[in-house]
Design a protein around this motif. Sequence first.
Motif, PDB file in Angstrom:
ATOM      1  N   ASN A 182       0.801  -1.225   0.000  1.00  0.00           N
ATOM      2  CA  ASN A 182       0.000   0.000   0.000  1.00  0.00           C
ATOM      3  C   ASN A 182       0.832   1.272   0.000  1.00  0.00           C
ATOM      4  O   ASN A 182       0.286   2.362   0.001  1.00  0.00           O
ATOM      5  CB  ASN A 182      -0.916   0.004   1.233  1.00  0.00           C
TER       6      ASN A 182
ATOM      7  N   GLU B 185      -3.183  -3.041   8.402  1.00  0.00           N
ATOM      8  CA  GLU B 185      -2.216  -3.476   7.397  1.00  0.00           C
ATOM      9  C   GLU B 185      -1.530  -4.775   7.815  1.00  0.00           C
ATOM     10  O   GLU B 185      -1.370  -5.696   7.005  1.00  0.00           O
ATOM     11  CB  GLU B 185      -1.165  -2.381   7.184  1.00  0.00           C
ATOM     12  N   ARG B 186      -1.154  -4.869   9.081  1.00  0.00           N
ATOM     13  CA  ARG B 186      -0.472  -6.081   9.539  1.00  0.00           C
ATOM     14  C   ARG B 186      -1.409  -7.283   9.500  1.00  0.00           C
ATOM     15  O   ARG B 186      -1.017  -8.391   9.113  1.00  0.00           O
ATOM     16  CB  ARG B 186       0.049  -5.857  10.964  1.00  0.00           C
TER      17      ARG B 186
ATOM     18  N   TRP C 284      -4.012  -7.690   7.509  1.00  0.00           N
ATOM     19  CA  TRP C 284      -4.260  -8.051   6.112  1.00  0.00           C
ATOM     20  C   TRP C 284      -3.086  -8.856   5.552  1.00  0.00           C
ATOM     21  O   TRP C 284      -3.268  -9.862   4.862  1.00  0.00           O
ATOM     22  CB  TRP C 284      -4.492  -6.791   5.278  1.00  0.00           C
ATOM     23  N   SER C 285      -1.859  -8.410   5.857  1.00  0.00           N
ATOM     24  CA  SER C 285      -0.667  -9.115   5.382  1.00  0.00           C
ATOM     25  C   SER C 285      -0.605 -10.529   5.962  1.00  0.00           C
ATOM     26  O   SER C 285      -0.210 -11.482   5.281  1.00  0.00           O
ATOM     27  CB  SER C 285       0.603  -8.347   5.769  1.00  0.00           C
TER      28      SER C 285
ATOM     29  N   ARG D 266      -3.978   0.337  -1.137  1.00  0.00           N
ATOM     30  CA  ARG D 266      -3.740   0.915   0.184  1.00  0.00           C
ATOM     31  C   ARG D 266      -4.909   0.599   1.119  1.00  0.00           C
ATOM     32  O   ARG D 266      -6.061   0.690   0.745  1.00  0.00           O
ATOM     33  CB  ARG D 266      -3.573   2.424   0.051  1.00  0.00           C
ATOM     34  N   ARG D 267      -4.555   0.222   2.344  1.00  0.00           N
ATOM     35  CA  ARG D 267      -5.574  -0.138   3.338  1.00  0.00           C
ATOM     36  C   ARG D 267      -6.285   1.108   3.854  1.00  0.00           C
ATOM     37  O   ARG D 267      -5.703   2.172   4.043  1.00  0.00           O
ATOM     38  CB  ARG D 267      -4.941  -0.856   4.526  1.00  0.00           C
TER      39      ARG D 267
END
Length: 937
Positions: A449, A810-811, A813-814, A830-831
């Motif tokens: 992102n 973000e973490r 989702w990853s 991008r989140r």
Amino acid sequence: MTPEAKARQLIDQKLESAGWVVQDMKQLNLGAGPGVAVREYPTDTGPADYLLFVDRQPVGVIEAKRDDAGANLSAHETQTERYANATLKWRKGELPLRFLYESTGQIIFFTDGADPAPRARELFHFFRPKTLADWAAQSDTLRRRLAEQMPPLPARNLRDCQVSAVTGLEKSLAANKPRALVHMATGAGKTFTAITSVYRLLKFGGAKRILFLVDTRNLGKQAHQEFMAYTPPDDARKFTELYNVQRLSSSAIDPHAQVCISTIQRMYSILSGEPIDESAEDISLNELGQAPSQARLVQYNPKVPIEEFDFIVIDECHRSIYNLWKQVLDYFDAFLIGLTATPDQRTYGFFNENVVAEYSYEQSVVDGVNVGYDVYEIETDISRAGAMLEAKEWIDHRDRQTRARRWAQTEEDTAYTATDLDKSVVNPSQIRQVIQAMKAAVEGKIFPNRTETPKTLIFAKTDSHADDIIRTVREVYGQGNAFCKKVTYRAGIDADTGKPVPGDDADSVLASFRNDYHPRIAVTVDMIATGTDVKPLEVLLFMRDVRSRGYYEQMKGRGVRSLDAESLKKVSNSADSAKTHFVLIDAVGVEKSLKTESRPLEKKPTVSLDNLLKGIAVGARDEDTVLSLGNRLVRLGKQLDDKALARIKQASGGIGLQDLARGLVQALDPDRITADALDAAHAAGITRSADSLSNDELDAARRQRVATACQPFDDPALRELIEAARREREQLIDTINIDTVTRSEYAGQAQANAEAVVRQFSDYLREHRDQIAALGFFYAQPYRRRALTFDMIEDLHDALQRPPLMLTTERLWSAYARVQESKVKGNGIRRQLTDLVSLVRFALGMDEELRPFAESVDKRFADWVFRHNARRATAFTPEQMAWLRLVKDHIASSCRIEREDFDYAQLADKGGLQKAWAVFGEELDGLLVEMNEELVA
């Protein structure tokens, strides 16, 4: 000379160098100097070996023993005490002597009778008279102050781990333990903790002077800045307003300085008399390896006596103190305080296993002081298996230092392995493939992102390797010079003149890397491998292997520093949260390579011998071979540094490389051959003139000369050393073998970390369903969905991202992308905060796929419009659809829309609520309710 006489002679010499006047009893003259040591002074229990007078007053006694009695000195302490308590002849009413020594001249033990529980300690040398006079004038001793006068530590502005470290250290010092180890994770504030202790030792402990010892000039500069910035808890002034702090740049210690910051290399130079190589202060001792065996031993320096410092704080003590440099610590009579994030067995042993504080990296992550990391692996065909350069290939040969090139054929088939890369052989394709794979991974998988490259640090093998990486990075990323910089203090070499040329100022580059947008990528060999703080770092690329476990942990530590969202956005604008983790990209197998507690020196790889050396070794003595080898060695001798030449000289039995070359060339000198032939004839009793020598006599002389010149090359070790030196000096540029990436993926540990994140998230949702409104919404019946608000999502996000979870959107989702890759969509965008809605729904099993929330809203919007138009007599008009899309976008970013939202952003720009009412009429409120329910459902 008897052993006793030898011991007395050494003791006399050391006393005199410390400023004492040494006298026999017959020559007694207490006015000869401020300090007088009288041999065989009579007492009522017999003569004392040495009685020490300061300003005409008796203060101490030395019990001298033969020089082979060092192991038994403690057995003589009772005898020393007997003399100290004896009645001195011609003196009445004296108190017991306070300062007690036992010595063989080589070994010195000292006891201060005024200390609490007086205990003998070994000294490098005797104290000066002035020192004993000063101590005698004080009301108490340093050790008594440490045991009785240190007030409780105020905990304000200190982390719990820092409070534990300072109090643990002071408890150790109160118990008179000479060495203490503070083990604190990188980023936990070791230097701040040390300065807190230094302040208290100066103010309450009455310390005279403290040495803060580092192993690079950069760490010294960083420590000095922290001293200048430190404000103690009980005084509004800065540390440097209260106490003088000197950063040592010469051999002169400021007599008014209470804190002296120095590299251990400079302090060794002061004490040994060995000239300091200024550039050595810029290189970590990890890189220097063992000190040279011929280096000088530390000698007593009256300008810097052993009592110069009361305490020595050894920063990053895991790597500086186990060889030649240890002499610096042995020299001073000081408490030793070690600071390290990565202790090994040597560290524990050196500090007598006295660990006064222990704060692990894992605990620092739990506390939110540091961040965790993932490992991503890149492997190429050549980095795994090496390659082959066939003989007679035309390629570049490049001088490693000047980087000057020559176009030439390879002399023989050259097989090289991964360990040879960027040493004897450079393969530009291999470097390019790694950089391209890193770029693709960071942009597509690791930080998909981000609109800019995250701050990245690349560890290179050598300066030459670093230059190759920099040029490749700029090319692959299509960026200019500012994008990627090398961080080093070393000057470059002009390829035409061979002279040093200044490079970018290292401090400026480092400051920009830390605080500014450019550079995005920095390349270093070791300057910022340890100690240097660069908090925005989010990617570490290892293009060099490291075999020392401690050094590797230090290098990884450059990425662990936590950083708040605002500070991270200043240098990485597209970051939408605080720094939550960093990624270690392993391109050399550094995570899997065998690590040792003590890093062995890197050995040059075994290489095939040069054809000329081979020919000489098997007996080739023709003129072309001998002269060619001689000429080759002459050229090589001009290129090698002093250390390489010294190694060759030692291996050859004391013959330098130039002399080896000269011997080969002169072996074929006709005049010298003739002279040898004449000498041989003369020795045989035959009178010959030069003109009358036969061909056989000349050939015999020639063969003898050549054999003598070639004899050293019979030694395979010497041949290998010469060939290795040549290969080290010159690199083959392999543009023939094109490399390919064979693997680019997260490592197993990263997979395990991702699975742990997913478990943490699921457990949290289950355990906190009743405490957080947004979770209650998801667990409740469908009709409750209309109650979801953006504030609820924000509350949930705040709860998740706080320590110890630190689960940002973000973490999470990853992590799901790694664990359930086939079910996760939209990795490359991008989140948004509302993506947390999708994460919760997916974790609870409400959705079969994890999609960005906006994408789900788009799909639901399309379905809703289709159903709505099917029910209406007329479809929505183009103007109405444009407004509905604006409403849909607002819901995608905020979970819900209300009337007052029409006053914001794009809705307001289009005319706001008044215009929307004109377009939809009384139908507007019903549409909003319906969209809130349908699009978030």
